[in-house]
Scaffold this motif. Structure first.
Motif, PDB file in Angstrom:
ATOM      1  N   HIS A  54       0.847  -1.201   0.000  1.00 23.82           N
ATOM      2  CA  HIS A  54       0.000   0.000   0.000  1.00 23.82           C
ATOM      3  C   HIS A  54       0.876   1.241   0.000  1.00 23.82           C
ATOM      4  O   HIS A  54       0.590   2.210  -0.714  1.00 23.82           O
ATOM      5  N   THR A  55       1.928   1.244   0.803  1.00 26.38           N
ATOM      6  CA  THR A  55       2.835   2.396   0.872  1.00 26.38           C
ATOM      7  C   THR A  55       3.464   2.645  -0.486  1.00 26.38           C
ATOM      8  O   THR A  55       3.575   3.794  -0.962  1.00 26.38           O
ATOM      9  N   LEU A  56       3.874   1.515  -1.157  1.00 26.41           N
ATOM     10  CA  LEU A  56       4.480   1.641  -2.486  1.00 26.41           C
ATOM     11  C   LEU A  56       3.497   2.306  -3.461  1.00 26.41           C
ATOM     12  O   LEU A  56       3.874   3.216  -4.220  1.00 26.41           O
ATOM     13  N   LEU A  57       2.260   1.844  -3.380  1.00 22.57           N
ATOM     14  CA  LEU A  57       1.251   2.400  -4.291  1.00 22.57           C
ATOM     15  C   LEU A  57       1.054   3.885  -4.027  1.00 22.57           C
ATOM     16  O   LEU A  57       0.930   4.701  -4.936  1.00 22.57           O
ATOM     17  N   GLY A  58       1.041   4.231  -2.735  1.00 21.69           N
ATOM     18  CA  GLY A  58       0.867   5.640  -2.320  1.00 21.69           C
ATOM     19  C   GLY A  58       2.021   6.473  -2.806  1.00 21.69           C
ATOM     20  O   GLY A  58       1.833   7.577  -3.360  1.00 21.69           O
ATOM     21  N   ASN A  59       3.230   5.962  -2.637  1.00 18.90           N
ATOM     22  CA  ASN A  59       4.432   6.680  -3.044  1.00 18.90           C
ATOM     23  C   ASN A  59       4.407   6.909  -4.555  1.00 18.90           C
ATOM     24  O   ASN A  59       4.760   8.001  -5.045  1.00 18.90           O
ATOM     25  N   LYS A  60       4.024   5.838  -5.246  1.00 23.23           N
ATOM     26  CA  LYS A  60       3.995   5.926  -6.706  1.00 23.23           C
ATOM     27  C   LYS A  60       3.082   7.075  -7.147  1.00 23.23           C
ATOM     28  O   LYS A  60       3.462   7.933  -7.961  1.00 23.23           O
ATOM     29  N   ILE A  93       6.715  -2.556  -6.951  1.00 20.79           N
ATOM     30  CA  ILE A  93       5.311  -2.951  -7.117  1.00 20.79           C
ATOM     31  C   ILE A  93       5.242  -4.141  -8.064  1.00 20.79           C
ATOM     32  O   ILE A  93       4.515  -5.106  -7.811  1.00 20.79           O
ATOM     33  N   LYS A  94       6.005  -4.085  -8.977  1.00 19.78           N
ATOM     34  CA  LYS A  94       6.001  -5.155  -9.969  1.00 19.78           C
ATOM     35  C   LYS A  94       6.454  -6.461  -9.327  1.00 19.78           C
ATOM     36  O   LYS A  94       5.865  -7.511  -9.527  1.00 19.78           O
ATOM     37  N   CYS A  99      -0.688 -11.636  -9.077  1.00 23.78           N
ATOM     38  CA  CYS A  99      -1.715 -10.729  -9.608  1.00 23.78           C
ATOM     39  C   CYS A  99      -1.090  -9.855 -10.666  1.00 23.78           C
ATOM     40  O   CYS A  99       0.088  -9.511 -10.586  1.00 23.78           O
ATOM     41  N   GLU A 100      -1.965  -9.519 -11.583  1.00 25.48           N
ATOM     42  CA  GLU A 100      -1.453  -8.719 -12.674  1.00 25.48           C
ATOM     43  C   GLU A 100      -1.472  -7.242 -12.336  1.00 25.48           C
ATOM     44  O   GLU A 100      -0.615  -6.477 -12.773  1.00 25.48           O
ATOM     45  N   THR A 101      -2.466  -6.878 -11.570  1.00 27.71           N
ATOM     46  CA  THR A 101      -2.574  -5.471 -11.215  1.00 27.71           C
ATOM     47  C   THR A 101      -2.621  -5.311  -9.721  1.00 27.71           C
ATOM     48  O   THR A 101      -2.956  -6.258  -8.999  1.00 27.71           O
ATOM     49  N   SER A 102      -2.308  -4.086  -9.434  1.00 25.22           N
ATOM     50  CA  SER A 102      -2.368  -3.789  -7.992  1.00 25.22           C
ATOM     51  C   SER A 102      -3.793  -3.895  -7.477  1.00 25.22           C
ATOM     52  O   SER A 102      -4.026  -4.410  -6.380  1.00 25.22           O
ATOM     53  N   THR A 103      -4.692  -3.424  -8.240  1.00 23.34           N
ATOM     54  CA  THR A 103      -6.097  -3.469  -7.825  1.00 23.34           C
ATOM     55  C   THR A 103      -6.529  -4.920  -7.582  1.00 23.34           C
ATOM     56  O   THR A 103      -7.150  -5.261  -6.577  1.00 23.34           O
ATOM     57  N   ALA A 104      -6.191  -5.776  -8.561  1.00 23.23           N
ATOM     58  CA  ALA A 104      -6.547  -7.199  -8.416  1.00 23.23           C
ATOM     59  C   ALA A 104      -5.904  -7.788  -7.175  1.00 23.23           C
ATOM     60  O   ALA A 104      -6.511  -8.555  -6.441  1.00 23.23           O
TER      61      ALA A 104
END
Lengths: 712, 375
Positions: free
Chosen positions: A302-308, A414-415, A423-428
Motif C-alpha cells: 500500500h505504501t508503495l502504491l501511495g508513493n507511486k 510494485i512489480k 496478480c497482474e494489477t495492484s487493484t486485483a
C-alpha cells in the motif's frame, strides 16, 4: 491348845523320840545338832502335814539312811479334852481320836479342820509366820536392822518372806512398765504405749499406702472404663470418618466426572475445529500465492502504491512548472524609516534607563522598554531579499530528475510484489487479498482454538485420551453411583463434620486421660501386698497390745484386791496392836509411856511421851523396850489371826543376843504370855531354865517310849 | 489318646496372712514358688491341659509383681505347648472391674483361655475335648455356677470347670455360689474340675468324676487336704483317674495340750518340741485345768520355741485349779487370807473374760504373796 506329848519314828535325825510338855514355858535345850530344829519341824509336821501329799517338804523329813517314811504321834489338850493325833507317812494313814470324839477321824481334811479349830491356823505356813518367833526376826528388830512395822507387815501378810507392801510395789512397777507414757509423754514409754505408738505408726503407713493403692485401684478401674469408652469412641469416630471420606470421595468423583465430561467435550470440540480447519484449507487453496504474504507485506505494498501516486503527481506538477517561461528577477526592497526611528528611540531609552538606574529604582524599566523598541526597530529595518527565478528553475529540474528515479524504483517494487502474489494489477492484488484475509484469519483463529485444546498433544493423542476418558468416566460413574446410599445432604454432611469434630476432641481427651492414668499406675510404688504385710504386722501388734492390756487388767485387779485386803487386814491389825501394846507399854517403860498409836499404812507404831506431850516413833525407845513391844505386837497379831484360839508359841532362841537385864525384863513378859499360851522355847543355853515350867534337855532325853505309844 | 490334665486352683496369690505376722510376706512369696512348682510339675508330667479352677488371685487387684510372675509362668506353659483354661473365682470374680477384664491376658499369653460370662466353652480339637466354664460375675451369685454348662460341642470328651460350694444337706447349704450333686450327675461331663474348697475332695456322682483340687499351698488352718494338685488322666473310653500330688511346702496344724496332769512347764515344752518342723505353722492351745502354782508364760514359751517352727502361736485357754487353794488354810485376818476370799468372791461373780482375768489375778496375787518371783 497345849501339846502334851510328841512321839516320832524315823523323823530326820530321830529314829525314835518321845517328849512330854507342860503348860507354860517349856525350855527345850541342847547344843547345835542336838535336834532342836528337827523337833520344831516335827511339831509343825505333826500338826499340819498331810500323809497323802508328796511334796518335797514332806519327803525332806525322811530319817537319814532310811527308805521308809516317818511316823508322828501327838497328844494335845484343848478345852479340857484330850486328843491323840497319829500320822503314818509310810502307809499314808492319819488317825485322830479324842475324848469328845465318838469315833476316830481318818479323813485328812477333817483332821486339818480339827487342827484349825484348836489353833485358829490350818497351814504350816500360817503357823510358822504367826506362832513361830524366829531368832533372826527378834535379832533384826533388836539390832535395829528392821523396823517393827516391816516385820509385822510380813506376818500379817501371811507368808514368811513376802509382805503385801512388797507385792503391791511389784504390781505397781509392773503396771507402770506397761502403762508408762499413757497419761503423759515420757522418754521411755511402757510396753502399751510403745506398742500403741508402733500401731499408730503402722496405721499411718497403711493409710498412706491404702490411699496410694486406692488411687491405683481407682485409676485402674477408670482406665478400664476409659479404654472401653475410647474403644467405643474410636469405633464411632472411625465409622463417621469413613462416612465422611466416602462422601468426600463421592464429591470428588462428582467433580472428576464433571472434569472428565468437560475434557471430553473439549476434545470433541477439538475434533470439530480440526474439521473446520480442513474446510478452510480447501477454501484457501485459490489464495495459495498469498500464504506467505503477511499484513505487513500488504502494508508495504500500500505504501508503495501511495508513493507511486505521490511521485507521479509531483512529477506532473514539476513538468508543468518547467514548461512555464522564466519570470523577471525581483527588486530588492528598502528598509522602512519608522523602523530606524524606533531603533534610535530604543537606544536612547536604554542609555537613559541605565544611567537613571543610579538615581531612581524605576529607571531600569525605562532601559528595558528602550531595549525592546531598539530590537523591534532592528528587525524591521532589514526586510527579506526576493529569490531568483532561474535558480528556482534549476532547482525544479533537479527535483524532477530525483522524482523520476524514485518513481522507477517504486514501480519496480510494485512489480516485484505483484509477481509474488500472482496478480497482474495492484487493484486485483488488493481485491484478492481482501478475500483471502478473512479466510486466513478464520483459520488462524480455529488453529489457535485447537492448539489451546491440544496443548502439546496432537489429535491422535486426543483420540486416545478420549477413549481413556470414556472408560474412566464409566468407572467413576459406577463408583459414584455405588456411593449413592451413603450420600448425605450438605446439611447432613456439615453435621457429620461437626460430630467428627466432637468425637476427635473426645478421643483426644480420653487418650490424654488414658496416658495420665497409665502414668499414675506405672508410677505407683505401693501394692496391696505391701498393705497386707503391714496388716499382718498390725495383727501381731494388736495381739501383743491385747496381751499387754490383759496383763494390765490382771495387774490392776490384783493390785486393787490385794490393796483392799491389805488395808482391811492392817486396819484390823492396827486396833489389836494398839490394844496389845497399850497393855504392856506402861509396865515395860516403868510408866514413862502410856499409850501407843499404830500407823495403818506402815504398821509402824508411835508411843505417847508425857514428857514431850506427843507421840514419838517407837524406834526412839530403848532396845529392850522395843523387844518387848515387838513381842507384845507379835502376840497381838497371833490373837488377831487365831482369834480366841490359843496356839502354842514356838520361840527359836529369840533372845540370844540379849544381855541379862534385857533378858530378865523380856522373860517377865514371856512369863505373862505363858499364862495364856503354851510356849516351847528352843535354845542352846541354860539361862532360860529359871523361867521354865519345864526344861527338856535333848541330850538327856530317854528316847524309848515311857508311856503308851502315840504311834499307829 | 489318653489325656493328662493338671487341675489346680485356689492359689490365692497375694493373700494376707494376719496370723503369720512378719512371716506373712514369706508365705506370700511361697504361694508364688508353689505355683512355679505346679507349672514345672505340669511340664514334667507332660500334661495336655492345665486347669485353674478359680481364685488364682486373692483379689482383683494383684500387685504388678505377682501379675508379672503369673504371666511369666503362663509363658513357660506356652513354651511347653500346654494350653491353660481358667475360670475366675469368688476372690477374683468377673465383676465390672475384674482383673480379667482390665488386663488383656490373652494378648500376653495366647495359650490361655479365660472363661467369662460370654465365653463358656473351648474346643481342643487335637484332644477331641471340650472344656466348659462360666465365670462368677460377683462374689455371691444366686444361680448355680454349673447352670448352662451342658454338652454342646461335638467332641468325644467333656470337662467342666466350676468354682463354688457343693451343697451337702445339713453341712454346706449356703455360700457365695452353690451347686448340687444332682447337677453333677446330670452334667454328662467326663470330669468336673472344682475349686473354692481348699482341701482335696472327691465328690463324683455316677459316671461323672468331680473333684476339688484344694489349695496347692495351705492358706489357713483347718485345711488338712490342702497342699495338693490333681493329675487327671482321661482314657479314650472316657474313664477318669485322679491322682492327688503333693506340692505344698508348709502345713498348718493346731495342737491342743491338756494341762490337767501337767506339773511343769518342761512337759509343755517337750510336747511342743516333738512337733518341731521349720515348715510347720503351729497353733498350740493349752486347755483344761492347770495346777494353781504352775505359772505359764506364753511369751516365754513362744520365744523359746519359735525358732523350731515357721510360726508358732501359743494360746492359753486353761484355767487354774482354784480348788487347790484351801481357803481355810489361810486365816481370814491375814492379807493372803483376805485376798483369797475377796478373789474367790470376784471369780464367783464374774463370767467370761472378766472371770479369766480374775482367775489370773488370783493366781498372781497368791504367787506374789508367797514371795514368788513372778513379776
Amino acid at each position: 491348845m497345849i501339846i502334851k506329848r510328841i512321839q516320832l519314828r524315823r523323823f530326820k535325825k530321830f529314829k525314835t523320840l518321845e517328849m512330854g510338855f507342860s503348860p507354860g514355858i517349856n525350855v527345850i535345850k541342847g547344843p547345835n545338832e542336838a535336834g532342836k530344829s528337827t523337833l520344831h519341824t516335827a511339831i509343825i509336821a505333826g500338826l499340819f502335814f498331810n500323809p497323802h501329799h508328796t511334796r518335797a517338804e514332806i519327803k525332806g523329813c525322811l530319817s537319814w539312811g532310811s527308805d521308809r517314811m516317818y511316823e508322828i504321834g501327838m497328844e494335845v489338850k484343848e478345852d479340857n479334852s484330850s486328843y491323840i493325833l497319829r500320822k503314818d507317812f509310810e502307809t499314808k494313814k492319819i488317825h485322830l481320836s479324842g475324848s469328845d470324839l465318838r469315833e476316830e477321824i481318818v479323813d485328812p481334811a477333817r483332821v486339818a479342820g480339827k487342827v484349825r479349830e484348836w489353833l485358829g491356823l490350818s497351814s504350816a505356813t500360817a503357823f510358822k509366820s504367826t506362832a513361830c518367833i524366829q531368832q533372826d526376826k527378834i535379832s533384826q528388830i533388836a539390832k535395829g536392822e528392821k523396823e517393827i512395822g516391816d516385820s509385822l507387815q510380813a506376818i500379817i501378810t501371811g507368808e514368811d518372806e513376802a509382805s503385801a507392801s512388797s507385792a503391791l510395789d511389784k504390781l505397781r512397777k509392773a503396771t507402770a512398765n506397761l502403762t508408762k507414757g499413757l497419761e503423759r509423754v515420757t522418754r521411755y514409754p511402757g510396753e502399751i504405749q510403745r506398742t500403741m505408738a508402733l500401731i499408730d505408726e503402722l496405721n499411718g503407713e497403711r493409710e498412706g499406702l491404702q490411699q496410694e493403692v486406692n488411687e491405683v485401684k481407682n485409676a485402674s478401674t477408670r482406665l478400664f472404663g476409659v479404654e472401653q469408652e475410647l474403644e467405643k469412641v474410636v469405633s464411632e469416630f472411625s465409622t463417621k470418618v469413613n462416612l465422611k471420606e466416602k462422601n468426600e470421595k463421592r464429591q470428588k468423583l462428582r467433580k472428576e466426572l464433571g472434569d472428565i465430561e468437560h475434557r471430553y467435550q473439549e476434545i470433541q470440540r477439538a475434533f470439530g475445529i480440526a474439521k473446520d480447519i480442513e474446510e478452510l484449507d480447501a477454501e484457501l487453496v485459490p489464495y495459495s500465492s498469498f500464504f506467505d504474504i503477511q499484513d505487513e507485506d500488504m502494508g508495504a505494498f500500500h505504501t508503495l502504491l501511495g508513493n507511486k501516486q505521490s511521485y507521479e503527481q509531483t512529477r506532473e506538477s514539476l513538468q508543468k512548472q518547467l514548461e512555464q517561461p522564466l519570470p523577471t528577477p525581483p527588486v530588492e526592497p528598502e528598509p522602512e524609516p519608522a523602523s530606524r526611528y524606533l531603533l534610535i528611540v530604543g537606544a536612547v531609552l536604554l542609555v537613559l534607563g541605565i544611567v537613571g538606574a543610579f538615581f531612581s529604582r524605576f529607571m531600569p524599566i525605562l532601559a528595558v522598554v528602550g531595549l525592546g523598541l531598539a530590537g523591534y526597530g532592528l528587525l524591521k529595518a532589514r526586510p527579506p531579499r526576493p529569490i531568483d527565478p532561474a535558480f528556482l528553475f534549476e532547482r525544479m529540474k533537479g527535483q524532477l530528475a530525483r522524482i523520476e528515479t524514485e518513481l522507477l524504483g517504486v514501480e519496480q517494487n510494485i512489480k516485484y510484489f505483484l509477481s509474488r502474489t500472482g496478480c497482474e494489477t495492484s487493484t486485483a492484488c488488493l481485491e484478492e487479498y481482501e478475500k483471502y484475509k478473512p479466510l486466513r484469519a478464520k483459520k488462524a483463529a480455529k488453529k489457535s482454538e485447537l492448539t489451546g485444546i491440544l496443548g502439546e498433544k496432537n489429535l491422535k493423542d486426543l483420540e486416545i485420551e478420549s477413549r481413556a476418558l470414556a472408560l474412566d468416566r464409566n468407572a467413576k460413574k459406577e463408583e459414584w453411583e455405588s456411593l449413592e446410599s451413603i450420600a448425605l445432604e450438605p446439611e447432613q454432611f456439615q453435621r457429620l463434620l461437626e460430630e467428627i469434630g466432637v468425637l476427635t476432641e473426645r478421643k483426644e481427651r480420653l487418650s490424654d486421660e488414658k496416658k495420665e492414668l497409665e502414668i499414675t499406675i506405672s508410677k505407683a510404688r505401693a501394692t496391696p501386698e505391701d498393705i497386707a504385710a503391714i496388716e499382718e504386722r498390725l495383727s501381731d501388734l494388736e495381739q501383743r497390745l491385747a496381751f499387754f492390756e490383759r496383763r494390765r487388767k490382771i495387774y490392776e485387779l490384783t493390785f486393787e484386791v490385794l490393796d483392799k485386803a491389805r488395808k482391811a487386814s492392817w486396819r484390823a491389825a492396827t486396833k489389836v496392836l494398839e490394844e496389845e501394846i497399850a497393855k504392856h507399854i506402861s509396865r515395860v517403860t516403868d510408866g514413862r509411856y502410856e499409850s501407843a498409836k499404830v500407823d495403818e499404812e506402815t504398821l509402824s507404831f508411835f508411843v505417847y511421851s508425857p514428857e514431850k506431850e506427843n507421840y514419838v516413833k517407837a524406834e526412839e525407845l530403848s532396845r529392850a523396850t522395843i523387844d518387848q513391844i515387838y513381842l507384845a505386837a507379835r502376840l497381838g497379831l497371833v490373837r488377831l489371826i487365831t482369834g480366841d484360839k490359843k496356839s502354842p508359841l514356838l520361840f527359836d532362841d529369840p533372845f540370844v543376843t540379849f544381855d541379862d537385864k534385857r533378858l530378865e525384863s523380856t522373860m517377865k513378859m514371856v512369863k505373862e504370855i505363858s499364862k495364856e499360851y503354851q510356849i516351847l522355847l528352843f535354845t542352846c543355853e541354860n539361862k532360860y531354865d529359871v523361867y521354865a515350867d519345864k526344861v527338856l534337855d535333848l541330850t538327856k532325853i530317854d528316847v524309848a517310849p515311857a508311856q503308851t505309844s502315840l504311834l499307829i | 489318646m489318653t489325656i493328662k490334665i493338671l487341675h489346680t486352683g485356689d492359689l490365692h496369690l497375694g493373700a494376707k496372712f494376719t496370723g503369720l505376722g512378719e512371716k506373712g510376706k514369706e508365705q506370700r512369696l511361697q504361694l508364688l514358688k508353689t505355683f512355679e512348682n505346679v507349672v514345672n510339675l505340669a511340664i514334667e508330667e507332660k500334661v495336655h491341659l492345665f486347669l485353674l479352677a478359680g481364685d488364682l488371685f486373692d483379689s482383683n487387684y494383684p500387685s504388678r509383681r505377682t501379675l508379672d510372675r503369673v504371666l511369666h509362668l503362663f509363658g513357660v506353659l506356652r513354651e511347653a505347648n500346654i494350653p491353660v483354661c481358667l475360670i475366675p473365682g469368688t476372690h477374683d470374680c468377673y465383676d465390672a472391674t475384674s482383673i480379667y477384664r482390665r488386663f488383656n491376658f490373652q494378648k500376653a499369653t495366647p495359650n490361655l483361655t479365660i472363661f467369662t460370662d460370654k465365653i463358656t466353652s473351648k474346643v481342643f480339637e487335637k484332644l477331641n475335648l471340650t472344656v466348659y466354664g462360666r465365670a462368677l460375675t460377683a462374689k455371691v451369685v444366686k444361680e448355680s455356677p454349673l447352670k448352662g454348662l451342658s454338652l454342646q460341642k461335638d467332641t468325644a470328651l467333656h470337662i467342666a470347670m466350676v468354682h463354688g460350694s457343693l451343697e451337702i444337706p445339713g453341712k454346706v447349704e449356703r455360700d457365695g455360689a452353690t451347686f448340687t450333686s444332682q447337677e453333677i450327675g446330670k452334667s454328662k461331663m467326663n470330669y468336673i474340675a472344682m475349686g473354692h474348697w481348699h482341701s482335696y475332695g472327691d465328690y463324683s456322682v455316677r459316671q461323672t468324676k468331680a473333684c476339688y483340687c484344694g489349695s496347692p499351698e495351705a492358706i489357713d488352718v483347718d485345711q488338712k487336704g490342702s497342699g495338693n494338685v490333681l493329675l487327671v488322666t482321661i482314657k479314650p473310653d472316657g474313664s477318669v483317674k485322679v491322682e492327688p500330688r503333693r506340692v505344698g511346702l508348709r502345713n498348718y496344724e493346731v495342737m491342743c495340750i491338756n494341762v490337767d496332769a501337767i506339773t511343769s512347764i518342761g512337759e509343755i515344752l517337750g510336747a511342743i518340741k516333738a512337733k518341731a518342723d521349720l515348715n510347720l505353722i503351729l497353733g498350740v492351745k493349752l486347755q483344761g485345768l492347770c495346777s494353781f502354782d504352775l505359772e505359764i508364760d506364753i511369751q516365754e514359751l513362744e520365744q523359746e520355741l519359735e525358732p523350731l517352727f515357721f510360726r508358732l502361736r501359743v494360746i492359753n485357754e486353761s484355767h487354774p485349779k482354784l480348788e487347790e487353794i484351801a481357803t481355810e488354810d489361810f486365816p481370814k485376818n491375814m492379807v493372803i487370807g483376805r485376798f483369797i476370799r475377796l478373789m474367790q468372791e470376784k471369780i464367783k461373780e464374774s463370767a467370761g473374760e472378766e472371770r479369766e482375768t480374775a482367775e489370773e489375778a488370783f493366781r498372781l496375787g497368791v504367787a506374789l504373796l508367797k514371795g514368788k518371783e513372778v513379776l
